[in-house]
Design an enzyme around this catalytic site. Structure first.
Site, PDB file in Angstrom:
ATOM      1  N   ARG A 285      -0.594  -9.113  12.951  1.00 39.81           N
ATOM      2  CA  ARG A 285      -1.242  -8.050  12.154  1.00 39.81           C
ATOM      3  C   ARG A 285      -2.138  -8.662  11.077  1.00 39.81           C
ATOM      4  NH1 ARG A 285       4.147  -5.351  10.602  1.00 39.81           N
ATOM      5  NH2 ARG A 285       2.929  -4.100   9.143  1.00 39.81           N
TER       6      ARG A 285
ATOM      7  N   LYS B  67       0.828  -1.207   0.000  1.00 42.85           N
ATOM      8  CA  LYS B  67       0.000   0.000   0.000  1.00 42.85           C
ATOM      9  C   LYS B  67       0.866   1.262   0.000  1.00 42.85           C
ATOM     10  CE  LYS B  67      -2.248  -1.165   3.768  1.00 42.85           C
ATOM     11  NZ  LYS B  67      -1.524  -2.418   4.102  1.00 42.85           N
TER      12      LYS B  67
HETATM   13  P1  AP5 Z   1       4.727  -1.612   1.789  1.00 40.67           P
HETATM   14  O1  AP5 Z   1       4.403  -0.789   0.597  1.00 40.67           O
HETATM   15  O2  AP5 Z   1       5.513  -0.994   2.880  1.00 40.67           O
HETATM   16  O3  AP5 Z   1       3.408  -2.351   2.342  1.00 40.67           O
HETATM   17  P2  AP5 Z   1       2.161  -1.773   3.137  1.00 40.67           P
HETATM   18  O4  AP5 Z   1       0.952  -2.437   2.582  1.00 40.67           O
HETATM   19  O5  AP5 Z   1       2.176  -0.279   3.171  1.00 40.67           O
HETATM   20  O6  AP5 Z   1       2.506  -2.386   4.559  1.00 40.67           O
HETATM   21  P3  AP5 Z   1       2.341  -1.790   6.020  1.00 40.67           P
HETATM   22  O7  AP5 Z   1       3.074  -2.735   6.940  1.00 40.67           O
HETATM   23  O8  AP5 Z   1       2.776  -0.351   6.101  1.00 40.67           O
HETATM   24  O9  AP5 Z   1       0.856  -1.921   6.248  1.00 40.67           O
HETATM   25  P4  AP5 Z   1       0.137  -2.047   7.572  1.00 40.67           P
HETATM   26  O10 AP5 Z   1      -1.252  -1.916   7.135  1.00 40.67           O
HETATM   27  O11 AP5 Z   1       0.448  -3.222   8.404  1.00 40.67           O
HETATM   28  O12 AP5 Z   1       0.821  -0.909   8.450  1.00 40.67           O
HETATM   29  P5  AP5 Z   1       0.383   0.548   8.866  1.00 40.67           P
HETATM   30  O13 AP5 Z   1       1.598   1.371   8.814  1.00 40.67           O
HETATM   31  O14 AP5 Z   1      -0.835   0.978   8.115  1.00 40.67           O
HETATM   32  O15 AP5 Z   1       5.524  -2.929   1.264  1.00 40.67           O
HETATM   33  C1  AP5 Z   1       5.973  -3.907   2.172  1.00 40.67           C
HETATM   34  C2  AP5 Z   1       7.316  -4.465   1.669  1.00 40.67           C
HETATM   35  O16 AP5 Z   1       7.084  -5.184   0.457  1.00 40.67           O
HETATM   36  C3  AP5 Z   1       8.354  -3.388   1.333  1.00 40.67           C
HETATM   37  O17 AP5 Z   1       9.616  -3.858   1.679  1.00 40.67           O
HETATM   38  C4  AP5 Z   1       8.237  -3.222  -0.201  1.00 40.67           C
HETATM   39  O18 AP5 Z   1       9.462  -2.820  -0.788  1.00 40.67           O
HETATM   40  C5  AP5 Z   1       7.856  -4.641  -0.610  1.00 40.67           C
HETATM   41  N1  AP5 Z   1       7.015  -4.680  -1.806  1.00 40.67           N
HETATM   42  C6  AP5 Z   1       6.034  -3.797  -2.153  1.00 40.67           C
HETATM   43  N2  AP5 Z   1       5.461  -4.182  -3.311  1.00 40.67           N
HETATM   44  C7  AP5 Z   1       6.088  -5.348  -3.679  1.00 40.67           C
HETATM   45  C8  AP5 Z   1       5.946  -6.240  -4.788  1.00 40.67           C
HETATM   46  N3  AP5 Z   1       5.044  -6.015  -5.760  1.00 40.67           N
HETATM   47  N4  AP5 Z   1       6.751  -7.323  -4.836  1.00 40.67           N
HETATM   48  C9  AP5 Z   1       7.679  -7.569  -3.854  1.00 40.67           C
HETATM   49  N5  AP5 Z   1       7.856  -6.749  -2.783  1.00 40.67           N
HETATM   50  C10 AP5 Z   1       7.069  -5.651  -2.716  1.00 40.67           C
HETATM   51  O19 AP5 Z   1      -0.084   0.303  10.375  1.00 40.67           O
HETATM   52  C11 AP5 Z   1       0.844  -0.054  11.375  1.00 40.67           C
HETATM   53  C12 AP5 Z   1       0.113  -0.183  12.696  1.00 40.67           C
HETATM   54  O20 AP5 Z   1      -0.510   1.070  13.046  1.00 40.67           O
HETATM   55  C13 AP5 Z   1      -1.046  -1.195  12.722  1.00 40.67           C
HETATM   56  O21 AP5 Z   1      -0.590  -2.518  12.968  1.00 40.67           O
HETATM   57  C14 AP5 Z   1      -1.886  -0.624  13.880  1.00 40.67           C
HETATM   58  O22 AP5 Z   1      -1.332  -0.968  15.134  1.00 40.67           O
HETATM   59  C15 AP5 Z   1      -1.769   0.873  13.701  1.00 40.67           C
HETATM   60  N6  AP5 Z   1      -2.838   1.423  12.837  1.00 40.67           N
HETATM   61  C16 AP5 Z   1      -2.674   2.012  11.620  1.00 40.67           C
HETATM   62  N7  AP5 Z   1      -3.867   2.390  11.123  1.00 40.67           N
HETATM   63  C17 AP5 Z   1      -4.800   2.018  12.036  1.00 40.67           C
HETATM   64  C18 AP5 Z   1      -6.219   2.104  12.066  1.00 40.67           C
HETATM   65  N8  AP5 Z   1      -6.930   2.646  11.054  1.00 40.67           N
HETATM   66  N9  AP5 Z   1      -6.861   1.604  13.155  1.00 40.67           N
HETATM   67  C19 AP5 Z   1      -6.184   1.060  14.189  1.00 40.67           C
HETATM   68  N10 AP5 Z   1      -4.838   0.930  14.216  1.00 40.67           N
HETATM   69  C20 AP5 Z   1      -4.148   1.410  13.135  1.00 40.67           C
END
Ligand code: AP5
Length: 215
Positions: A173, A22
């Site tokens: 997660r 994402k």
């Molecule tokens: P990346 O693009 O970083 O993936 P992402 O989907 O953004 O992953 P996140 O871990 O950021 O998502 P998340 O939803 O768990 O975390 P968030 O920060 O929102 O890509 C991942 C990896 O894959 C990278 O190394 C990239 O290079 C690689 N990659 C990308 N595309 C690829 C491809 N096509 N092929 C191969 N590799 C690829 O949330 C974190 C925490 O915050 C949550 O756990 C929660 O505690 C809290 N939180 C956030 N929002 C809320 C909410 N709305 N409500 C409650 N708690 C919340």
């Protein structure tokens, strides 16, 4: 390619399991559309880094790989939405049914509607591999992967790894995603807003698929 312009703002949600790509794909969508990227994960991590009250409350939930309580996250997003006249791309929100309801209310109150909901689909085991190999450049914010998107050798020493990117926390997660977030998706499908995107493939292949479904 997107035809969204400041006169035709993109109001979108990017949803998918943790590590689906994402954050990576959000950069391309924002560049193509001019929408403002609203990542609740980034906002919460910034609050923790700043040592704010919100950060202190959110930290224990994020450290465990759990979800931050709805009231905290809803307040954070609703305040920011009001500042997004050029459109927005919500990344990581809504993650629960109460968050989806709060978003509906906020948009209704502002007299605007969602344009599209993009669902990035990636199998669980691939997601775990992506998360455990992720590294971020604190200087540029660029997201790398040790294998799939290798960083330039000269910046490797300054890269950081998120504390919730261990295998155990990634699995926790994912459990939350399947139990709390996936059930919200039909809410948008029944309204004809959902676009499913195969998130497996090279970064460029996935980007092309994402940009192709933007209105
Ligand atoms: P990346 O693009 O970083 O993936 P992402 O989907 O953004 O992953 P996140 O871990 O950021 O998502 P998340 O939803 O768990 O975390 P968030 O920060 O929102 O890509 C991942 C990896 O894959 C990278 O190394 C990239 O290079 C690689 N990659 C990308 N595309 C690829 C491809 N096509 N092929 C191969 N590799 C690829 O949330 C974190 C925490 O915050 C949550 O756990 C929660 O505690 C809290 N939180 C956030 N929002 C809320 C909410 N709305 N409500 C409650 N708690 C919340």
């Amino acid at each position: 390619m997107s035809e969204a312009t400041p006169n035709k703002p993109l109001r979108a949600i990017l949803v998918g399991p943790p590590g689906a790509g994402k954050g990576t794909q959000a950069a391309a969508i924002v560049e193509a559309s001019g929408a403002i990227h609203l990542s609740t994960g980034d906002m919460l991590r910034a609050a923790i880094k700043a040592g704010s009250e919100l950060g202190k409350k959110a930290d224990p939930f994020m450290t465990k790989g759990g979800l931050v309580p709805d009231d905290l996250v809803i307040a954070l997003v609703v305040e920011r939405l009001a500042q997004c006249a050029t459109g927005f791309l919500l990344d990581g929100f809504p993650r629960t049914a109460p968050q989806a309801e709060a978003l509906d209310e906020a948009l209704k109150g502002a007299g605007v509607s969602l344009v599209v909901v993009l669902l990035l689909q990636v199998p669980d085991d691939e997601v775990v591999e992506r998360l455990t190999g992720r590294r971020t450049d604190p200087v540029t914010g660029t997201i790398y992967h040790l294998i799939f998107r290798p960083p330039p050798p000269e910046i490797v020493d300054r890269l950081t790894q998120r504390s919730d990117d261990t295998e155990a926390k990634a699995r926790a997660r994912l459990d939350k995603y399947h139990s709390e977030t996936a059930p919200v998706i039909p809410h948008y499908e029944t309204r004809g807003l959902l676009r499913r995107i195969n998130g497996v493939g090279s970064l460029d292949e996935v980007r092309a698929r994402v940009l192709a479904v933007l209105p």
